[in-house]
Design a protein around this motif. Structure first.
Motif, PDB file in Angstrom:
ATOM      1  N   HIS A   1       0.828  -1.211   0.000  1.00  0.00           N
ATOM      2  CA  HIS A   1       0.000   0.000   0.000  1.00  0.00           C
ATOM      3  C   HIS A   1       0.862   1.260   0.000  1.00  0.00           C
ATOM      4  O   HIS A   1       0.726   2.135   0.847  1.00  0.00           O
ATOM      5  CB  HIS A   1      -0.961   0.030   1.199  1.00  0.00           C
TER       6      HIS A   1
ATOM      7  N   ARG B   1      -9.296   3.327  -0.315  1.00  0.00           N
ATOM      8  CA  ARG B   1     -10.730   3.446  -0.060  1.00  0.00           C
ATOM      9  C   ARG B   1     -11.424   3.490  -1.416  1.00  0.00           C
ATOM     10  O   ARG B   1     -11.835   4.545  -1.870  1.00  0.00           O
ATOM     11  CB  ARG B   1     -11.059   4.705   0.737  1.00  0.00           C
TER      12      ARG B   1
ATOM     13  N   VAL C   1      -5.978   7.367   0.586  1.00  0.00           N
ATOM     14  CA  VAL C   1      -5.723   8.277   1.700  1.00  0.00           C
ATOM     15  C   VAL C   1      -4.230   8.177   2.031  1.00  0.00           C
ATOM     16  O   VAL C   1      -3.772   7.148   2.533  1.00  0.00           O
ATOM     17  CB  VAL C   1      -6.579   7.898   2.934  1.00  0.00           C
TER      18      VAL C   1
ATOM     19  N   GLN D   1     -13.686  12.852   0.645  1.00  0.00           N
ATOM     20  CA  GLN D   1     -14.440  11.609   0.834  1.00  0.00           C
ATOM     21  C   GLN D   1     -13.518  10.402   0.803  1.00  0.00           C
ATOM     22  O   GLN D   1     -13.119   9.977  -0.265  1.00  0.00           O
ATOM     23  CB  GLN D   1     -15.504  11.463  -0.263  1.00  0.00           C
ATOM     24  N   PRO D   2     -13.158   9.860   1.965  1.00  0.00           N
ATOM     25  CA  PRO D   2     -12.302   8.668   1.955  1.00  0.00           C
ATOM     26  C   PRO D   2     -13.077   7.397   1.641  1.00  0.00           C
ATOM     27  O   PRO D   2     -14.246   7.317   1.748  1.00  0.00           O
ATOM     28  CB  PRO D   2     -11.733   8.612   3.364  1.00  0.00           C
TER      29      PRO D   2
END
Length: 95
Positions: free
Chosen positions: A12, A31, A36, A94-95
């Motif tokens: 990630h 997400r 994020v 907006q995650p």
């Protein structure tokens, strides 16, 4: 000095290689289509050489190409986007 930014989905994060050596990374929490960003790190040997900026620029360019969005929780990524408003359209809350 040659830079290569590539995603490492298993960890990630996006990583930057400088002359084939891992020089840094920017970590994210996925997400959906939104990433994020939580932390950016550049190896001490490569600091103050533009590696961090090249890492974030390469990361954001790849996200733009695939139509993704970002939430810059990482202060380094947030500061880069503030200094480079051409990437502002990638930011979402907006995650």
């Amino acid at each position: 000095m040659s830079f290569l930014v590539e995603e490492n989905p298993a960890k990630h994060r996006f990583e930057i290689l400088v002359d084939d050596a891992l020089a840094g990374f920017t970590a994210y929490v996925p997400r959906g289509e939104v990433l994020v960003f939580t932390h950016t790190e550049v190896d001490q040997r490569f600091q103050n050489m533009g590696v961090g900026a090249a890492l974030v620029r390469g990361t954001l360019d790849q996200i733009r190409e695939r139509g993704g969005r970002v939430v810059p929780k990482c202060p380094f990524v947030a500061a880069f986007i503030k200094r480079h408003p051409e990437y502002g359209d990638l930011v979402t809350t907006q995650p």
